[in-house]
Design an enzyme around this catalytic site. Structure first.
Site, short mmCIF file in Angstrom:
data_model
loop_
_atom_site.label_atom_id
_atom_site.label_comp_id
_atom_site.label_asym_id
_atom_site.label_seq_id
_atom_site.Cartn_x
_atom_site.Cartn_y
_atom_site.Cartn_z
N LYS A 126 -18.54 30.18 17.35
CA LYS A 126 -18.03 29.65 15.88
C LYS A 126 -17.61 27.80 16.37
O LYS A 126 -17.91 26.97 16.72
CB LYS A 126 -16.62 30.15 15.92
CG LYS A 126 -15.81 30.35 15.17
CD LYS A 126 -15.17 31.28 14.16
CE LYS A 126 -14.61 31.43 13.36
NZ LYS A 126 -14.94 32.96 12.69
N ASP A 166 -15.50 30.67 7.38
CA ASP A 166 -13.91 30.62 7.02
C ASP A 166 -13.68 30.01 6.49
O ASP A 166 -13.39 29.35 5.59
CB ASP A 166 -13.94 30.57 9.00
CG ASP A 166 -13.08 31.47 9.86
OD1 ASP A 166 -13.61 32.30 10.05
OD2 ASP A 166 -12.24 31.17 9.90
N1 GLU Z 1 -16.02 33.77 9.53
C1 GLU Z 1 -16.42 35.07 9.39
C2 GLU Z 1 -16.25 35.75 10.51
O1 GLU Z 1 -15.08 35.51 11.13
C3 GLU Z 1 -17.46 35.43 9.01
C4 GLU Z 1 -18.67 34.80 9.99
C5 GLU Z 1 -20.64 34.99 9.21
O2 GLU Z 1 -20.49 35.43 8.66
O3 GLU Z 1 -20.90 34.71 10.43
O4 GLU Z 1 -16.80 36.72 11.12
#
Ligand code: GLU
Length: 448
Positions: A126, A166
């Site tokens: 992340k 996100d």
């Molecule tokens: N931000 C989204 C999550 O919390 C998607 C992450 C992604 O597609 O890599 O899972």
């Protein structure tokens, strides 16, 4: 002291002032207690929980950029590459003033288990920045995104780490970052997901998190002898997750009546008008007051501390789709008092630990975000597959794969909860099922 408690104390001591990270670790470790304690010495000897809770790599960097007035601005950028046992790091980027290392670590840690639950080969990561896209011009957002990518590019790659969106990162931001990556690397690769459809994006990726949330909720209800049709739903948030959760809920015959943003919330007795909500939030990037102004059946309420907001509304199902810790113990009590019987998280960790416990003790079906919001990242993995084979699939193909994945996730956590004697505890089921695959892969790969 038991190994689980020892590791939790270590995490708190070694990561001071990161309460959200402690919270995410606590929830997972509590769920894993039964699994670990059945073979405690082996897990301890391999330091598996220490390895699980220390990120493989943390990158922190300066993001300088120039605003429209010619003033230089400086933000703090992060990428946490948490665990690559089952695939390249995968997870979104969050641009929000509240972003700090602890927030990104909590999100990266959650992502390990979420990604494992999808059944697809993606590890956990992340990133983000304390930049606030709200109120910025497109030129400022572009200047910021280009600067952010000018540092991040050296740490990512289609087979290394694949970021996505996100909170605060949507199609516009992904486009600017993708352009800069391609320019620096001179390489056209699937390094980001959530891309536009003209340059490698997947159909249904935009809708995926919200749709997936409803596919899983529908299955959870079905397996508990209930039907989603005709049910009243309270939704929080008005971003990408909330919008498409509301849309799919309506397609399934339910009635979502609320949504919210950082300053207030809407109760719409006729059910939320998705086209209007999209116009206000996706096109105008405006406040929900504009929704209320255009819709006679809608009431607008200013957000107030100590009030329950959307959770004060009488509903059968609650879908928190805004942000972490938005649903606390008092909100949970209000929901139960009003007859709510199911909660499924669309956001990451929107329910506090106390609220989760209260809901579960009061017989509310509760699905944690790492399972119920996994549709977004699962569809990102499908976007990666399409990029690798240089093909694109139809909307129906992606959507039906997404539906299959969400139904499968629910059955996996349901079975894990039963196998470990905690039937109906989907938090434990999700954490255990997500953990077992990662732990197996970590053990097989030796001490790395
Ligand atoms: N931000 C989204 C999550 O919390 C998607 C992450 C992604 O597609 O890599 O899972």
């Amino acid at each position: 002291m038991s190994y689980v408690d020892e590791v939790y104390e270590l995490v708190v001591a070694k990561n001071p002032a990161q309460p959200e990270f402690h919270q995410a670790v606590k929830e997972v470790l509590e769920s894993l207690r039964v699994v670990i304690e059945a073979d405690e010495e082996a897990y301890r000897k391999e330091a598996l929980l220490e390895r699980l809770t220390v990120p493989e790599r943390v990158v922190q960097f300066r993001v300088p950029w120039v605003d429209d007035k010619g003033q230089v601005q400086v933000n703090n950028g992060f990428r946490v590459q948490f665990n690559s046992a089952i695939g390249p790091y995968k997870g979104g980027l969050r641009f929000h003033p509240s972003v700090n290392l602890g927030i990104i670590k909590f999100l990266g840690f959650e992502q390990i288990f979420k990604n494992s639950l999808t059944g697809l080969p993606i590890g956990g990561g992340k990133g983000g920045c304390d930049f606030d896209p709200k109120g910025k011009s497109d030129r400022e957002v572009m200047a910021f995104c280009q600067s952010f990518m000018t540092e991040l590019y050296r740490h990512i790659g289609a087979d290394t780490d694949v970021p996505a969106g996100d909170i605060g990162v949507g199609g516009r931001e992904i486009g600017f970052m993708y352009g800069q990556y391609k320019r620096i690397r001179n390489q056209y690769e699937g390094v980001l997901t959530g891309k536009g459809l003209t340059y490698g994006g997947s159909l249904a990726r935009t809708e995926a998190t919200g749709y997936g949330l409803l596919y899983l909720t529908e299955e959870m209800l079905k397996c508990n002898g209930k039907d989603i049709t005709g049910k009243t739903i309270a939704v929080s948030g008005a971003g990408n997750v909330a919008i498409y959760a509301i849309q799919k809920a309506q397609q399934l015959g339910a009635k979502p009546v609320t949504c919210s943003d950082s300053t207030g919330w809407i109760y719409d007795s006729e059910g939320i008008d998705v086209a209007l909500l999209k116009e206000v939030k996706e096109v105008k990037r405006a406040r929900l007051t504009e929704y209320a102004a255009a819709r006679p059946s809608a009431e607008y309420h200013e957000k107030k501390a100590d009030e329950h907001g959307v959770w004060s509304v009488k509903c059968d199902i609650a879908l928190p789709c805004a942000t972490q810790n938005e649903l606390d113990l008092e909100d949970a009590k209000a929901l139960v008092a009003n007859g709510c019987f199911a909660v499924a998280e669309g956001a990451n960790m929107p329910t506090t630990l106390e609220a989760t416990e209260y809901l579960q003790k009061n017989g509310v079906l509760f699905c944690p975000g790492k399972a119920s919001n996994a549709g977004g990242v699962a569809t990102s993995a499908l976007e990666m597959s399409q990029n690798s084979e240089r093909l694109s699939w139809t909307f129906e193909e992606v959507d039906s794969k997404l539906q299959g994945i969400m139904v499968n996730i629910f059955h996996n956590l349901d079975e894990a909860s039963k196998k470990y004697g905690m039937e109906g505890d989907y938090v434990a089921g999700a954490n255990i099922a997500g953990f077992l695959k990662v732990a197996e892969a970590m053990k097989a790969q030796g001490i790395v």
